[in-house]
Design an enzyme around this catalytic site. Structure first.
Site, PDB file in Angstrom:
ATOM      1  N   CYS A  34      -3.883   6.358   0.409  1.00 42.17           N
ATOM      2  CA  CYS A  34      -3.640   5.150  -0.376  1.00 42.17           C
ATOM      3  C   CYS A  34      -3.443   5.435  -1.859  1.00 42.17           C
ATOM      4  O   CYS A  34      -3.611   4.561  -2.717  1.00 42.17           O
ATOM      5  CB  CYS A  34      -4.765   4.134  -0.173  1.00 42.17           C
TER       6      CYS A  34
ATOM      7  N   GLY B 114       0.796  -1.219   0.000  1.00 42.19           N
ATOM      8  CA  GLY B 114       0.000   0.000   0.000  1.00 42.19           C
ATOM      9  C   GLY B 114       0.827   1.266   0.000  1.00 42.19           C
ATOM     10  O   GLY B 114       2.050   1.250   0.068  1.00 42.19           O
TER      11      GLY B 114
END
Length: 264
Positions: free
Chosen positions: A196, A100
């Site tokens: 993200c 991520g």
């Protein structure tokens, strides 16, 4: 080592839940309240090392963090400039080995670090990630919130609002890192980043969603302390195991685990 991003579901799931495994499993959990991200990271490393060597058992670590931004491996080249920029807002900043991109951890967010051997649950890495998603979705259902997964990482309440970030690491079948579920988090912290790495997306929380549903003048605050037992129930339901407070267990291996965590 795997990241969630490398395991995106591109075909219909073949994972079956609740899990079916050959033994009755007990998963101890411990809530450490608010601890620094770096302490939690080092504790995970310590437990993972000893779990790989079969010196310690599985455990679900549950914590809150002071305001902290973290990033995964893919953002390393940006980390120094980001660290300097984000520290100006009063937050810490760390690179990690999870999957991520940049995200935020802070008060009002229930962060879970399951450290377990996925072979005990007869799980592939992909199905483990899906199991974590289902735990969070089931927890949200407790509050009447319809959460779901999308093509993007994490758990969402619609296509544009994320309620939980997920980023994992797996070493020799032992998991670490995990999920961050917004309960009554100050969501303005996310305004300083592209959460993200997703454009035109927003973050939400259990409290925010309940306030949308209730449409009342008095704001509802659902904190970590209230969500925690519901999440543990959901974890037990999906993983088909007994999730029990570490403080309630006392066999020799459990005591070693408890001492390792509390004395770390």
């Amino acid at each position: 080592m795997y990241s969630f991003n490398s395991l995106q579901k591109v075909y219909k799931s073949t994972c079956a839940f609740p899990l079916i495994h050959s033994q009755s499993l007990v998963l101890p959990y411990i809530y450490l309240n608010q601890i620094t991200y770096i302490k939690a990271l080092n504790l995970q490393k310590y437990i993972v090392k000893n779990r790989i060597e079969n010196k310690l058992g599985n455990v679900l670590l549950l914590v809150q963090h002071p305001p902290t931004y973290t990033t995964g491996r893919r953002e390393k080249e940006k980390s120094e400039n980001e660290r300097l920029r984000l520290k100006e807002f009063g937050a810490e900043y760390y690179e990690t080995l999870r999957g991520g991109q940049v995200t935020f951890h802070g008060p009002g967010q229930l962060v879970g670090y399951p450290i377990l051997d996925i072979r005990n649950y007869k799980l592939s890495v992909r199905c483990y990630v899906e199991a974590i998603e289902r735990v969070v979705i089931d927890t949200c259902t407790t509050y009447g919130i319809k959460a779901k997964t999308t093509k993007d990482t994490g758990v969402w309440v619609n296509d544009d609002e994320k309620i939980c970030a997920i980023g994992i690491q797996v070493q020799r079948y032992i998991t670490s890192h995990g999920f961050a579920l917004n309960c009554n988090t100050d969501l303005t912290w996310f305004d300083h980043i592209l959460p993200c790495g997703l454009k035109d997306k927003k973050m939400t929380s259990i409290s925010k969603e309940l306030n949308k549903l209730k449409n009342e003048n008095d704001l509802i605050e659902i904190g970590v302390g209230e969500v925690l037992p519901n999440l543990c129930k959901s974890f037990g339901k999906v993983f088909n195991c007994n999730v029990v407070s570490l403080h309630e267990l006392n066999d020799e291996k459990i005591l070693q685990l408890k001492n390792a965590i509390l004395n770390y």
